[in-house]
Motif scaffolding. Structure first.
Motif, PDB file in Angstrom:
ATOM      1  N   UNK A 196       6.016  -0.214  -3.347  1.00 42.52           N
ATOM      2  CA  UNK A 196       4.779   0.071  -2.622  1.00 42.52           C
ATOM      3  C   UNK A 196       3.887  -1.162  -2.497  1.00 42.52           C
ATOM      4  N   UNK A 197       3.828  -1.969  -3.530  1.00 40.98           N
ATOM      5  CA  UNK A 197       3.002  -3.175  -3.495  1.00 40.98           C
ATOM      6  C   UNK A 197       3.503  -4.141  -2.429  1.00 40.98           C
ATOM      7  N   UNK A 198       4.825  -4.282  -2.334  1.00 42.98           N
ATOM      8  CA  UNK A 198       5.386  -5.205  -1.345  1.00 42.98           C
ATOM      9  C   UNK A 198       5.190  -4.677   0.071  1.00 42.98           C
ATOM     10  N   UNK A 199       5.350  -3.358   0.262  1.00 47.75           N
ATOM     11  CA  UNK A 199       5.082  -2.785   1.593  1.00 47.75           C
ATOM     12  C   UNK A 199       3.632  -3.041   1.989  1.00 47.75           C
ATOM     13  N   UNK A 200       2.724  -2.894   1.031  1.00 51.30           N
ATOM     14  CA  UNK A 200       1.308  -3.151   1.311  1.00 51.30           C
ATOM     15  C   UNK A 200       1.099  -4.603   1.718  1.00 51.30           C
ATOM     16  N   UNK A 201       1.712  -5.523   0.994  1.00 52.84           N
ATOM     17  CA  UNK A 201       1.583  -6.945   1.321  1.00 52.84           C
ATOM     18  C   UNK A 201       2.169  -7.245   2.708  1.00 52.84           C
ATOM     19  N   UNK A 202       3.282  -6.608   3.040  1.00 51.16           N
ATOM     20  CA  UNK A 202       3.894  -6.811   4.355  1.00 51.16           C
ATOM     21  C   UNK A 202       2.969  -6.333   5.463  1.00 51.16           C
ATOM     22  N   UNK A 203       2.315  -5.189   5.229  1.00 46.67           N
ATOM     23  CA  UNK A 203       1.404  -4.638   6.237  1.00 46.67           C
ATOM     24  C   UNK A 203       0.149  -5.501   6.363  1.00 46.67           C
ATOM     25  N   UNK A 204      -0.374  -5.971   5.247  1.00 45.90           N
ATOM     26  CA  UNK A 204      -1.549  -6.858   5.275  1.00 45.90           C
ATOM     27  C   UNK A 204      -1.237  -8.128   6.074  1.00 45.90           C
ATOM     28  N   UNK A 205      -0.077  -8.715   5.797  1.00 40.50           N
ATOM     29  CA  UNK A 205       0.308  -9.938   6.492  1.00 40.50           C
ATOM     30  C   UNK A 205       0.507  -9.687   7.980  1.00 40.50           C
ATOM     31  N   UNK A 206       1.174  -8.583   8.320  1.00 44.80           N
ATOM     32  CA  UNK A 206       1.447  -8.275   9.732  1.00 44.80           C
ATOM     33  C   UNK A 206       0.163  -7.986  10.499  1.00 44.80           C
ATOM     34  N   UNK A 207      -0.775  -7.305   9.835  1.00 44.46           N
ATOM     35  CA  UNK A 207      -2.042  -6.949  10.469  1.00 44.46           C
ATOM     36  C   UNK A 207      -3.098  -8.045  10.328  1.00 44.46           C
ATOM     37  N   UNK A 208      -2.820  -9.047   9.488  1.00 42.90           N
ATOM     38  CA  UNK A 208      -3.763 -10.137   9.231  1.00 42.90           C
ATOM     39  C   UNK A 208      -5.096  -9.597   8.704  1.00 42.90           C
ATOM     40  N   UNK A 209      -4.989  -8.733   7.704  1.00 42.40           N
ATOM     41  CA  UNK A 209      -6.154  -8.070   7.131  1.00 42.40           C
ATOM     42  C   UNK A 209      -6.737  -8.881   5.983  1.00 42.40           C
ATOM     43  N   UNK A 210      -8.020  -8.678   5.724  1.00 44.08           N
ATOM     44  CA  UNK A 210      -8.662  -9.311   4.577  1.00 44.08           C
ATOM     45  C   UNK A 210      -9.051  -8.272   3.531  1.00 44.08           C
TER      46      UNK A 210
END
Length: 337
Positions: A196-210
């Motif tokens: 779950x942590x890695x999926x979250x990181x992948x989504x943050x990176x893809x969405x360019x979220x802060x």
């Protein structure tokens, strides 16, 4: 059916009493009536109200004599995106198409497994819905093109759902999120596992979220101690979660805001696509635009059901004063001798 419908009094015989399994028609059509009222509160949306008011005004059923049940044969759908009747029928059709294809997918990819992924972002104001969805779609494309994603996911079905926050202070906001069924390689659950942590990181990176968004990942793994049907039921549960209403009727009718939220979300999502497929699952489903009136009548492609049709029709009309469908013999059609 123990009694001929031709003997029923149209003033007192309701569809849901004759056939209790059809009560969903009363529920969805009465909510559509409420929705039309909200659309009519803004002259720009009167055309939606007119179409919804004409939607499913009558139903014509055939009779399955072997099973003693009514079988829907004729109805006109308005095809407005947020009409509660049309949303209901489209959702049923999407689920049916997926159910019909699951066995084929399992047979062609016997070692693959399913995981269910939910992706979210911060709740924007309803007036920012379109821009937010565009950014989410772009983020999704970047994520599915990543090496990590492509290394384990061979196919996906992704839907968009928009809910309305319950907090009164956020009643003019939206909560957009993606539901995705991912067909993953068998190695996903050992050397290629993504937690779950890695999926979250992948989504943050893809969405360019802060910030850290809510991300949920669940495996739909077969249980060796369960029967085939029990395991299939678990998979069907993921299908139900994926193919829900794009916006729940309650959210559209929740607040006394004279339809302001509904009007804005209708404008914001106009002609946007809420379903995407990719990889080996590309094209497995019809898009909303491709689903026909006939598809929404015949949810399952049961040729036997159609072959038994003798042309007899039993009609029901929606009556607003009862908020229910009432038997209407004027709509009946009789089989030729």
């Amino acid at each position: 059916m123990n009694q001929s419908c031709h003997n029923f009094n149209p003033e007192i015989n309701f569809l849901s009493e004759l056939s209790p399994t059809e009560i969903s028609w009363d529920q969805h059509r009465s909510m559509a009536e409420d929705l039309a009222v909200l659309y009519n509160r803004n002259i720009k949306f009167g055309k939606y109200a007119d179409r919804i008011n004409g939607c499913s005004g009558y139903l014509k059923f055939g009779v399955d004599a072997d099973q003693g049940k009514l079988v829907l044969k004729e109805v006109w759908f308005c095809r407005c995106r947020y009409c509660t009747v049309c949303q209901w029928r489209r959702t049923l059709k999407m689920r049916a198409m997926m159910y019909q294809n699951i066995d084929k997918i399992i047979q062609s990819h016997p070692t693959h497994r399913w995981v269910f992924l939910t992706l979210t972002v911060k709740n924007p104001h309803v007036s920012d819905t379109r821009q937010t969805l565009k950014e989410m779609n772009a983020g999704w494309q970047r994520m599915v093109q990543s090496k990590r994603f492509k290394g384990v996911v061979d196919g996906f079905i992704r839907t968009t759902e928009i809910t309305r926050p319950e907090k009164k202070s956020e009643r003019m906001n939206v909560h957009p999120h993606f539901h995705a069924m991912l067909l993953v390689k068998s190695t996903y659950f050992n050397r290629d596992y993504i937690n779950q942590v890695e999926w979250t990181d992948m989504w943050i990176k893809a969405m360019r979220l802060d910030y850290y968004p809510q991300v949920d990942i669940r495996a739909v793994k077969p249980n060796p101690r369960k029967t085939v049907d029990e395991n299939k039921s678990k998979l069907h549960g993921a299908v139900l979660e994926t193919f829900k209403y794009s916006i729940k009727p309650f959210d559209m009718l929740a607040y006394d805001d004279s339809g302001e939220w509904l009007h804005e979300i209708t404008t914001q999502t106009h002609k946007m696509r809420f379903i995407a497929t990719g990889g080996v699952l590309r094209g497995i489903l019809k898009s909303d635009d491709e689903i026909t009136n006939e598809d929404m009548i015949h949810i399952t492609d049961d040729d036997l059901e159609r072959s038994k049709d003798n042309g007899e029709r039993i009609g029901f009309s929606y009556m607003a004063q009862y908020r229910r469908y009432v038997y209407n013999p004027k709509l009946n059609e009789y089989a030729e001798p």
